[in-house]
Design an enzyme around this catalytic site. Structure first.
Site, PDB file in Angstrom:
ATOM      1  N   LYS A  75      47.455  45.938  14.816  1.00 50.62           N
ATOM      2  CA  LYS A  75      46.013  46.118  14.612  1.00 50.62           C
ATOM      3  C   LYS A  75      45.408  44.797  14.153  1.00 50.62           C
ATOM      4  O   LYS A  75      46.022  44.068  13.359  1.00 50.62           O
ATOM      5  CB  LYS A  75      45.810  47.217  13.554  1.00 50.62           C
ATOM      6  N   SER A 150      40.342  54.570  12.728  1.00 52.14           N
ATOM      7  CA  SER A 150      39.878  53.267  13.159  1.00 52.14           C
ATOM      8  C   SER A 150      40.895  52.498  13.993  1.00 52.14           C
ATOM      9  O   SER A 150      40.543  51.563  14.703  1.00 52.14           O
ATOM     10  CB  SER A 150      39.512  52.414  11.941  1.00 52.14           C
ATOM     11  N   SER A 174      43.218  56.810   9.581  1.00 52.87           N
ATOM     12  CA  SER A 174      43.087  55.899  10.719  1.00 52.87           C
ATOM     13  C   SER A 174      44.332  55.673  11.559  1.00 52.87           C
ATOM     14  O   SER A 174      44.234  55.051  12.612  1.00 52.87           O
ATOM     15  CB  SER A 174      42.578  54.547  10.242  1.00 52.87           C
TER      16      SER A 174
HETATM   17  N1  GLN Z   1      37.690  57.416   9.390  1.00 54.18           N
HETATM   18  C1  GLN Z   1      37.857  57.071   8.014  1.00 54.18           C
HETATM   19  C2  GLN Z   1      36.747  56.149   7.578  1.00 54.18           C
HETATM   20  O1  GLN Z   1      35.900  55.909   8.347  1.00 54.18           O
HETATM   21  C3  GLN Z   1      39.199  56.495   7.769  1.00 54.18           C
HETATM   22  C4  GLN Z   1      39.292  55.066   8.100  1.00 54.18           C
HETATM   23  C5  GLN Z   1      40.663  54.505   7.861  1.00 54.18           C
HETATM   24  O2  GLN Z   1      41.617  55.231   7.602  1.00 54.18           O
HETATM   25  N2  GLN Z   1      40.732  53.193   7.888  1.00 54.18           N
HETATM   26  O3  GLN Z   1      36.711  55.678   6.486  1.00 54.18           O
END
Ligand code: GLN
Length: 483
Positions: A75, A150, A174
Site C-alpha cells: 500500500k 482504504s 481498511s
Molecule cells: N473506512 C474507515 C475510515 O474511513 C477505516 C479506514 C482505515 O481502516 N484506514 O476511517
C-alpha cells in the site's frame, strides 16, 4: 495463470525448486498488470527495473529467504527508500521517504520482491478508494463498483492476481472491508504484533499493517515474516516472535465459535446473512460448538471510532505544514498564509473533514464531552470482547453489511460511507485481530465474505480457525474474469 501461481506458498515452492524462475514470476505479474491495470488502477507506481534486478539476484542465489523471489505489492502509505510514498494525496505527491518501513524491510530480508505501490483513499481515510487524489481503483469483479477501502488498491491487486500477496493497513477496517468486497483474505493482526514504523500515521492507537492473500496459509506465512518486536515502534509488543504456520493445519479440538446478535442485524444483505449461516454449518460439521455471546456496546463503535480516529488524525496530520516536507503553496503572503494555503491545496475534502472533526473533539471545553467520553466507551467495548472470549475461541460475523457498491453511490453522503465500517471498527478499538475470508458469491456474482474475530495476541489460533474453514470449502479459489 499457471498452477504454480495459485497461491504465495505454491509460487514460493516452485521458485525454490527452480520450476519457475524469479525473473519469470516478476515478468508474469508485470505483464498481467500491463494488460489489465489500466481498467482497474490498483497501482500508483511500479518498480519494474528494481524488481527485475532483485529477481535476477534470487535466481543467481544471491538473495535467499522464506519468500525468495515472491512478488509482493504494498500500500502506498508504507515508506520505502526507493520510489515515492504518496498516501494517494497531493500533499505527498512528490515525497520520497528517507527510510524503510520495518514490515517491508522484513519482507525484503526474506527475499520478497516489492513490485509496486497500490492506491488507497487519501491518507487511508475512506471505504471505497474514491478519495484517492490520483483516481479511484475499480473492483475487478465489476469495474462499475468500488473495491472497498482504504486499501482498495491492495485488495484489487490481489483479486486480479497482480501479485502473490499485498500489504495493507487497517485502522477501522481498511484491510478486511476491501478484502470482503474483492473476494480475498485479509488479516488485521492484534495491535502491536506488526511494527508501524514507516507506516504513515493516520490514527496511531488503531493503525495496524496486515496481509491480503489468496489463502489463510499464505497469510500465516506472511505473518511469520512481518511480525515481531521493533524498538523503533514503542507500541510494538515485546513478545517472542510467534510461529503462525507451525500448527496451522492442526484443527482445534472442542472449538467454540461465538455468535453475537448485535452483528446479525436485519439490515444485512441476505447474501451476507446466508454466508454467515452457511459458515456456522461448516463449523458445526467440523465439530465446533456454537455459543451465543453478547457484545452490548457494539452500537457505539462507529461514534467512538469517528471521534478517536479523527482526533488522532488531526494531531498526526499537523506535520504537513508546507515547511518540513510535502506540498508547499507557491506565493504565500506571509507565514500564516503559507501554512493555510499549503494545507488547503494539499489535502482533499475527506481529509479536511476529518481534521476539522478531530480538532473539534479535542478543543478545550469539548475534550471531556467527546474525546474523553469516547475513550471510556472504547474501554467498555474492549471489556465486552474480554468477557466473550471466556466463552468462545473466535467470534464469527459479517465483515460488511452488503456486497461491493456502485462507484459514486456514497460519495455525497459521508455518514453512509462511515457506516460501512460498522462490523470492523470494534476490532481496532479493542486491539484484537480480525480476519476476512471469502465465503462465496451473491446472486449477482459479487464476492461475499465472513469475518472471524480472535482474542488479543491469539493471531495464530485465529488463523488456524480460519484455515479449518478453508480446508472444508473452496470459495477462496474463485477468481474474477478480467475483461
Ligand atoms: N473506512 C474507515 C475510515 O474511513 C477505516 C479506514 C482505515 O481502516 N484506514 O476511517
Amino acid at each position: 495463470m499457471q498452477p504454480e501461481f495459485e497461491s504465495l506458498v505454491t509460487l514460493k515452492k516452485a521458485i525454490a525448486e527452480k520450476k519457475v524462475s524469479a525473473v519469470d514470476a516478476v515478468t508474469a505479474y508485470l505483464e498481467r498488470i500491463g494488460q489489465h491495470d489500466e481498467s482497474i488502477h490498483a497501482f500508483n507506481e511500479l518498480y519494474g527495473d528494481y524488481a527485475m534486478q532483485r529477481a535476477a539476484q534470487v535466481d543467481a542465489g544471491q538473495i535467499t529467504g522464506k519468500l525468495a523471489g515472491v512478488p509482493i505489492a504494498i500500500k502506498d502509505n508504507l515508506c520505502t527508500p526507493y520510489g515515492h510514498t504518496t498516501c494517494s494525496s497531493k500533499m505527498l505527491a512528490n515525497f520520497k521517504a528517507p527510510y524503510m518501513a520495518t514490515a517491508v524491510g522484513k519482507l525484503e530480508a526474506e527475499g520478497a520482491i516489492i513490485i509496486g505501490k497500490t492506491n488507497l483513499d487519501e491518507f487511508a481515510m475512506g471505504s471505497s478508494t474514491e478519495n484517492s487524489a490520483f483516481g479511484m481503483t475499480k473492483n475487478p469483479w465489476d469495474t462499475t463498483r468500488v473495491p472497498g477501502g482504504s486499501s482498495g488498491g491492495s485488495a484489487a491487486a490481489m483479486a486480479a492476481d497482480f501479485a502473490a500477496a499485498t500489504l495493507g493497513s487497517d485502522t477501522g477496517g481498511s484491510i478486511r472491508q476491501p478484502a470482503a468486497l474483492c473476494g480475498v483474505c485479509g488479516l488485521k493482526p492484534t495491535y502491536g504484533k506488526v511494527s508501524r514504523f514507516g507506516l504513515v500515521a493516520f490514527a496511531s492507537s488503531l493503525d495496524q499493517i496486515g496481509p491480503f492473500t489468496r489463502s489463510v496459509e499464505d497469510a500465516a506465512l506472511l505473518m511469520d515474516v512481518i511480525c515481531g518486536h521493533d524498538p523503533k515502534d514503542s507500541t510494538s509488543a515485546n513478545l517472542p516472535a510467534s510461529d503462525h504456520t507451525l500448527e496451522l493445519h492442526k484443527p482445534i479440538e472442542n472449538l467454540r465459535i461465538g455468535i453475537a446478535k448485535q452483528y446479525m442485524a436485519e439490515g444485512n444483505d441476505p447474501a451476507v446473512t446466508k454466508a454467515v449461516e452457511d459458515a456456522i454449518e461448516v463449523y458445526k460439521s467440523l465439530g465446533a460448538t456454537i455459543v451465543e455471546v453478547d457484545l452490548p456496546h457494539t452500537e457505539y463503535g462507529i461514534p467512538v471510532y469517528y471521534i478517536v480516529a479523527t482526533a488522532e488524525a488531526s494531531s498526526n496530520l499537523a506535520r504537513y505544514d508546507g515547511v518540513h516536507y510535502g506540498h508547499r503553496t507557491e506565493k504565500p503572503e506571509d507565514l500564516y498564509d503559507l501554512y493555510a494555503a499549503s494545507r488547503a491545496e494539499g489535502f482533499g475534502d475527506e481529509v479536511k473533514r476529518r481534521i476539522m472533526l478531530g480538532t473539534y473533539a479535542l478543543c478545550s471545553g469539548y475534550y471531556d464531552a467527546y474525546y474523553n467520553r469516547a475513550l471510556k466507551v472504547r474501554r467498555l467495548i474492549k471489556q465486552d470482547f474480554d468477557k466473550a472470549y471466556e466463552q468462545c475461541d473466535a467470534i464469527l460475523c459479517p465483515t460488511t453489511t452488503g456486497v461491493a457498491f456502485k462507484a459514486g453511490d456514497k460519495t455525497d453522503d459521508p455518514l453512509a460511507m462511515y457506516l460501512n465500517d460498522v462490523y470492523t471498527v470494534n476490532a481496532n478499538l479493542a486491539g484484537i485481530p480480525g480476519i476476512t475470508i471469502p465465503a462465496g458469491l451473491s446472486d449477482d456474482g459479487l464476492p461475499v465474505s465472513i469475518q472471524l474475530y480472535g482474542n488479543a495476541y491469539e493471531d495464530a489460533k485465529l488463523l488456524r480457525i480460519a484455515q479449518m474453514f478453508q480446508t472444508a470449502t473452496s470459495h477462496h479459489t474463485l477468481r474474477p474474469k478480467l475483461g
